[in-house]
Design a protein around this motif. Structure first.
Motif, PDB file in Angstrom:
ATOM      1  N   ARG A 137      22.579 -51.313  -6.653  1.00  0.00           N
ATOM      2  CA  ARG A 137      21.850 -52.110  -5.669  1.00  0.00           C
ATOM      3  C   ARG A 137      21.269 -51.217  -4.567  1.00  0.00           C
ATOM      4  O   ARG A 137      20.107 -51.352  -4.193  1.00  0.00           O
ATOM      5  N   ARG A 156      18.339 -49.183  -5.965  1.00  0.00           N
ATOM      6  CA  ARG A 156      17.177 -50.046  -6.208  1.00  0.00           C
ATOM      7  C   ARG A 156      16.448 -50.324  -4.901  1.00  0.00           C
ATOM      8  O   ARG A 156      15.215 -50.209  -4.815  1.00  0.00           O
ATOM      9  N   LYS A 157      17.200 -50.660  -3.878  1.00  0.00           N
ATOM     10  CA  LYS A 157      16.594 -50.953  -2.579  1.00  0.00           C
ATOM     11  C   LYS A 157      15.956 -49.710  -1.980  1.00  0.00           C
ATOM     12  O   LYS A 157      14.874 -49.786  -1.394  1.00  0.00           O
ATOM     13  N   LEU A 182      12.413 -51.357  -5.038  1.00  0.00           N
ATOM     14  CA  LEU A 182      12.235 -52.220  -6.203  1.00  0.00           C
ATOM     15  C   LEU A 182      12.935 -53.547  -5.974  1.00  0.00           C
ATOM     16  O   LEU A 182      14.033 -53.585  -5.412  1.00  0.00           O
ATOM     17  N   GLN A 191      14.619 -57.012  -7.834  1.00  0.00           N
ATOM     18  CA  GLN A 191      15.409 -57.166  -9.060  1.00  0.00           C
ATOM     19  C   GLN A 191      14.537 -57.467 -10.274  1.00  0.00           C
ATOM     20  O   GLN A 191      14.779 -56.942 -11.358  1.00  0.00           O
ATOM     21  N   LEU A 225      12.770 -54.180 -11.512  1.00  0.00           N
ATOM     22  CA  LEU A 225      13.700 -53.268 -12.156  1.00  0.00           C
ATOM     23  C   LEU A 225      14.156 -53.820 -13.511  1.00  0.00           C
ATOM     24  O   LEU A 225      14.194 -53.087 -14.498  1.00  0.00           O
ATOM     25  N   GLU A 232      24.853 -55.870 -10.411  1.00  0.00           N
ATOM     26  CA  GLU A 232      24.901 -55.553  -8.980  1.00  0.00           C
ATOM     27  C   GLU A 232      26.080 -56.229  -8.288  1.00  0.00           C
ATOM     28  O   GLU A 232      26.601 -55.710  -7.305  1.00  0.00           O
ATOM     29  N   LEU A 247      16.639 -45.803 -12.716  1.00  0.00           N
ATOM     30  CA  LEU A 247      16.794 -45.511 -11.292  1.00  0.00           C
ATOM     31  C   LEU A 247      16.907 -44.013 -11.020  1.00  0.00           C
ATOM     32  O   LEU A 247      17.152 -43.600  -9.893  1.00  0.00           O
TER      33      LEU A 247
END
Length: 97
Positions: free
Chosen positions: A14, A17-18, A22, A24, A27, A42, A60
């Protein structure tokens, strides 16, 4: 980040990704999984397929490394295990160690 539980993996995913900006859905599309599956990962749901999890980490640009947890050289310093130092190295394009 030291990963010891499935919740730790979810939190790391998580966070990354942040950091990459991106959402959810984007991704999940890149990885070829459902958004619901990504939400479960996550949130630390145990049982996510290892193959899909590895594809997610790859999307990622995260590397999965196993080690014995034992220092192998005298060069290991406290800063290598300091989360702030690790994040600083990653942000500067270095390896997390």
């Amino acid at each position: 980040m030291l990963i010891t539980t499935h919740r730790d993996i979810g939190a790391a995913i998580r966070e990354r990704r942040k950091l990459l900006g991106l959402d959810q859905a984007e991704l999940a599309s890149r990885v070829g999984v459902s958004r619901q599956w990504l939400i479960q990962v996550e949130n630390g749901k145990a049982g996510a397929g290892i193959g899909l999890l590895l594809r997610l980490l790859n999307a990622l640009d995260l590397k999965f490394t196993l080690d014995t947890g034992k220092a192998t050289t005298s060069e290991t310093t406290l800063s290598q295990h300091d989360p702030s130092a690790v994040l600083d190295r990653v942000r500067k394009g270095g390896k997390p160690s």
